[in-house]
Write an enzyme that holds these catalytic residues in place. Sequence first.
Site, short mmCIF file in Angstrom:
data_model
loop_
_atom_site.label_atom_id
_atom_site.label_comp_id
_atom_site.label_asym_id
_atom_site.label_seq_id
_atom_site.Cartn_x
_atom_site.Cartn_y
_atom_site.Cartn_z
N LYS A 79 0.78 -1.25 -0.28
CA LYS A 79 -0.04 -0.17 -0.02
C LYS A 79 0.67 0.92 -0.29
CE LYS A 79 -4.03 2.13 2.46
NZ LYS A 79 -4.66 1.90 3.34
N SER A 154 -9.82 1.43 3.09
CA SER A 154 -8.80 2.67 2.05
C SER A 154 -7.59 1.47 1.34
CB SER A 154 -8.41 3.59 2.52
OG SER A 154 -7.58 3.17 3.91
N SER A 178 -9.74 -0.63 6.97
CA SER A 178 -9.35 -0.15 5.90
C SER A 178 -8.56 -2.18 4.85
CB SER A 178 -8.32 0.95 5.34
OG SER A 178 -8.87 2.23 5.41
#
Lengths: 487, 95
Positions: A79, A154, A178
């Site tokens: 990420k 996210s 997330s």
Amino acid sequence: MDLHKKSAYELHNMLAKKEVTAVELAEAFLRRIDNLDGKLHAYITKTADLAMAAAKKADAQIAAGEKISFLTGLPGAIKDNICTEGTKTTCASKMLENFVPPYNATVMEKIGKENPVILGKTNMDEFAMGGSTENSAFFPTHNPRNLSCVPGGSSGGSAAAVAGGLAAWALGSDTGGSIRQPASFCGIVGMKPTYGRVSRYGLVAFASSLDQIGPLTRNVTDCANVLNAIAGYDERDSTSIKADVPDYTKSLVEDVKGLKIGLPAEYFVDGMDKEVADSVHKAIADFKAMGAEIVDISLPHTKYAIAAYYLIAPAEATTNLSRYDGVSYGARVDGEDIVEMMTNTRTAKFGNEVKRRIMIGNYALSAGYYDAYYLKALKMRTLVKEDYDKAFQKVDVILTPIAPTTAFKLGSIINDPLQMYLQDACTVPLNLAGLPGISLPCGVSSTGMPIGMQIIGKPLDETGIIKAAYTYEQSKDFHKNIAEVSE
Amino acid sequence: MKVSKKDVENVAVLSRLKIADDKMDKYLEEFNNFLEYVDVLQKVDTENVKPTAHVLPLQNVFREDVIKPSLDREKALANAPEKENGYFKVPRIIE
């Protein structure tokens, strides 16, 4: 050979048995990315050269007869809020569009020792604020199960990459769901470890008392193996826990006989899709049939968790994001004096959701409102945590839905921030309480979209939730249901 | 609790953000909708509840005060928007 359809564990075994080389694997995944990322937009930055160099090194290790670690030669994705030395880390923000970290996050150092093949940095909601990856300043990511749907967020890029076969495993971060919610939306496994289990050093801070890094993988076996690589105390993160790290693969055992599973009615929130609730209830029945004991429990303050979370997280965010002032790193937009420079920079380079949360946070922390909002939210946090403490006196794990719906259409709720926040009802309470939770598939909707469930554990009981999740997974075929995104 | 345009402008100054005039109405509406939602917390009596800022029972975390390697100056300045003579450079602060 469809290498991208295999789990990380299968690929690891193939590498160890020399049935495939790390270079062949890297080439196969990089080809998938070349051919498909134009549709999915899972990656912000692709690191093909670094990936090939790591793959060649892994092949040399294997050829020399070295005993390889789980991640050696395995293609994965990170990420884009986890600092990678020498590789851009943008947080999907214009503010950090050109930021190249001068150091590695602790998790990168830890996995680096195993020499994984990192394919790139994945898309996300800007600064991890959002639940759909539509808040990325660059582009939205599409769900590999249905390109018109969001992948969740996210960590939507990481989830889409793993589900679409554009990475064999990935790391994400979870502040209010997330990791777990995008894993659920994309039909894969995601875990938020106990707060403090994994070092946050080098994770770009959103809400420091809630953030935690964790794995997104094809199945529970892969999850346990990736967790092994990243868990542990770190003196550079004063909130990381000084506790031994068990070998999580030892929990990959099929056994839930006598396991007490708590079922909180409060998590079946108003407006939840019937299909979602039904799938979770079906899973509960399946656990019972396998010998688990289902115990009805009450977590009465659940309905206040979103309000508390959306005051606490923005309050911490506004503090953390004050560092983006156009001085030491990140973007700068010039102004007449320093205050104007800072204001111009932040106004131009932060996206709408980030600004909204900075504003909320500063309001909740400001004189006159602190007691009514921020302090009140911290007290509610205590009550949410106490609910769990009481429940865990009676049960071993707690089983709930992940989200009220399956993956929604791109653009469908992005313009209604409050509606978007309400999606987090089942995930934020764990972050407030610091508990570990795993998200795994438990059904498919009539439109073919994955449905996930969440298993919540006591602090540091990742072992317990891995065991429960593994037992369920092995009794079903959901983890073999690979997203078909054709090249 | 309803906020006014002036409240929002004050918070924007604290936040070092500018809200464009044509976006102010929408901002106010969203802000007030949000505050209305979080008002649900006021329903709960928390008189005798201690606040939790952090879930771990940590107080102070100490370590030995020894010098360890840190970023060298060049690396620390590598991402600076503007620098000069080994320093971060900012617009004029004092007249």
